[in-house]
Design a protein around this motif. Structure first.
Motif, short mmCIF file in Angstrom:
data_model
loop_
_atom_site.label_atom_id
_atom_site.label_comp_id
_atom_site.label_asym_id
_atom_site.label_seq_id
_atom_site.Cartn_x
_atom_site.Cartn_y
_atom_site.Cartn_z
N TYR A 37 18.73 15.10 47.69
CA TYR A 37 18.90 15.11 46.30
C TYR A 37 20.15 14.66 45.88
CZ TYR A 37 18.99 16.34 41.54
OH TYR A 37 18.98 16.25 39.91
N ILE A 38 21.24 15.58 46.69
CA ILE A 38 22.79 14.93 46.41
C ILE A 38 22.90 13.86 46.92
CG2 ILE A 38 25.04 15.75 47.06
CD1 ILE A 38 23.94 18.62 47.38
N ILE A 39 22.36 13.42 48.09
CA ILE A 39 22.85 11.86 48.66
C ILE A 39 22.18 11.07 47.63
CG2 ILE A 39 22.12 10.38 50.34
CD1 ILE A 39 22.38 12.61 52.18
N THR A 40 21.01 11.17 47.08
CA THR A 40 20.21 10.17 46.12
C THR A 40 20.92 10.15 44.74
OG1 THR A 40 18.08 10.88 47.23
CG2 THR A 40 18.19 9.83 44.92
N VAL A 41 21.21 11.16 44.04
CA VAL A 41 22.13 11.17 43.11
C VAL A 41 23.49 10.63 43.20
CG1 VAL A 41 22.88 12.16 41.09
CG2 VAL A 41 21.00 12.95 41.98
N GLY A 42 24.21 10.96 44.21
CA GLY A 42 25.40 10.70 44.53
C GLY A 42 25.44 8.83 44.95
N SER A 60 15.03 13.12 39.84
CA SER A 60 15.35 14.77 39.02
C SER A 60 14.20 15.16 38.37
CB SER A 60 16.56 14.18 38.03
OG SER A 60 17.61 13.70 38.72
N LEU A 112 17.62 19.54 49.55
CA LEU A 112 19.11 19.63 48.66
C LEU A 112 19.94 18.59 49.04
CD1 LEU A 112 20.53 20.97 46.64
CD2 LEU A 112 21.63 22.56 48.24
N CYS A 113 20.10 18.25 50.37
CA CYS A 113 20.95 17.27 50.90
C CYS A 113 20.29 15.72 50.54
CB CYS A 113 21.06 17.37 52.38
SG CYS A 113 22.06 18.59 52.85
#
Length: 317
Positions: free
Chosen positions: A34-39, A74, A31-32
């Motif tokens: 994924y958030i770092i990748t998108v952000g 995603s 989850l972290c």
């Protein structure tokens, strides 16, 4: 004895079920990531859009590559995250599996030629600086982007159609965390030599073809840089290319191992009991997209200055 060749209505993504005791602990990690990748990739896109100084072919390609990374990650990670929380979420419909495979191959194949286009851009910037603005006109850059998507879509459509036209009667359990070609083919009760031939021919054209184009560009670039008399000029030229080379190495290295290495049944298990297919897949579908913004932003002074400028203006407001 007759064999049932009826189409399975759904598949089950086994994911990381062989390390059941670690599944819940994997959720916050992925989850972290994924958030770092998108952000991180989104920050590159926003910085490009809001910074006129970055409106050059190099950053035009980088912004589109960052968008691809968001779409790519995603297409697999959200489903993987839900599967880690609940066994019910491991189920994916036949059409859903086909759509996921198509999206992964579309964005992955497009990335291959996007990286080649970025290498071609650096080649012209370093080897033909006086003609650079003429060669890399806006319409030329747009054509490279569109061409990359067309090749990616053709690659994805061919593999998806050939894979899901097969009869599946052995099992409906996919030994992977997303619907990738090799693990889905293993479920077929029909000889898959045609599909394996398609992988080597079509995927070879996409992965190896774009890799060769990229390497030719960099051979020319390095040859040109080594001929420079100025040490400062050499450092500056290498600095503009090193970030891209790191991303190329990670992406192509893991992709080639996955699609052109030995069959999964012959690959060793990791120390956690996980086969190497999934470790390699995690590298190029999860880790590589996360590294992209760090590699480019931390090693590129222009992006760092543009981000600092935007952050300062945001705080001032």
């Amino acid at each position: 004895m007759s064999v049932n060749h009826t189409r399975v209505p759904r598949f089950i993504l086994l994911g990381f079920s062989e390390i059941t005791q670690h599944q819940l602990s994997l959720f916050p990690i992925f989850l972290c990531i994924y958030i770092i990748t998108v952000g991180g990739n989104l920050s590159i896109i926003i910085t490009y859009k809001l910074s006129p100084s970055l409106h050059t072919p190099m950053y035009f390609f980088l912004a589109h590559f960052s968008l691809l990374e968001i779409l790519y990650v995603s297409s697999t990670v959200p489903k993987m995250l839900s599967s880690l929380l609940s066994d019910c979420s491991k189920v994916i419909s036949f059409s859903g599996c086909a759509m996921q495979m198509f999206c992964v191959l579309l964005f992955g194949g497009t990335e291959c030629y996007m990286l080649a286009a970025m290498a071609y851009d650096r080649y012209n910037a370093i080897c033909h600086p006086l003609l650079y603005t003429l060669i890399m006109r806006e319409i030329v850059c747009i054509r490279h982007i569109v061409g990359s998507y067309v090749i990616g879509a053709a690659n994805a459509l061919i593999h998806t159609v050939f894979t899901f036209s097969l009869p599946f009667c052995r099992s409906n359990e996919i030994d992977h965390f997303f619907c990738d070609v090799p693990p889905v083919l293993e479920l077929s009760c029909q000889d898959i030599w045609v599909n394996e031939l398609v992988i080597f021919l079509v995927a070879g054209c996409v992965i190896i073809g774009s890799f060769v184009v990229t390497m030719i560009s960099y051979i020319e670039i390095i040859s040109k840089i080594l001929k420079l008399s100025s040490t400062l000029g050499k450092k500056k030229s290498f600095a503009t290319c090193s970030s891209h080379l790191i991303v190329v190495t990670i992406f192509y290295g893991s992709g080639i191992v996955m699609y052109f290495g030995p069959r999964s049944s012959y690959r060793p298990k990791s120390s956690y009991g996980m086969d190497q297919d999934r470790l390699v897949s995690v590298m190029y579908t999860v880790i590589a997209p996360m590294l992209n913004p760090f590699v480019y932003s931390l090693r590129n002074s222009e992006i760092k200055l543009a981000m600092q400028r935007l952050l300062y203006e945001l705080i001032k407001v």
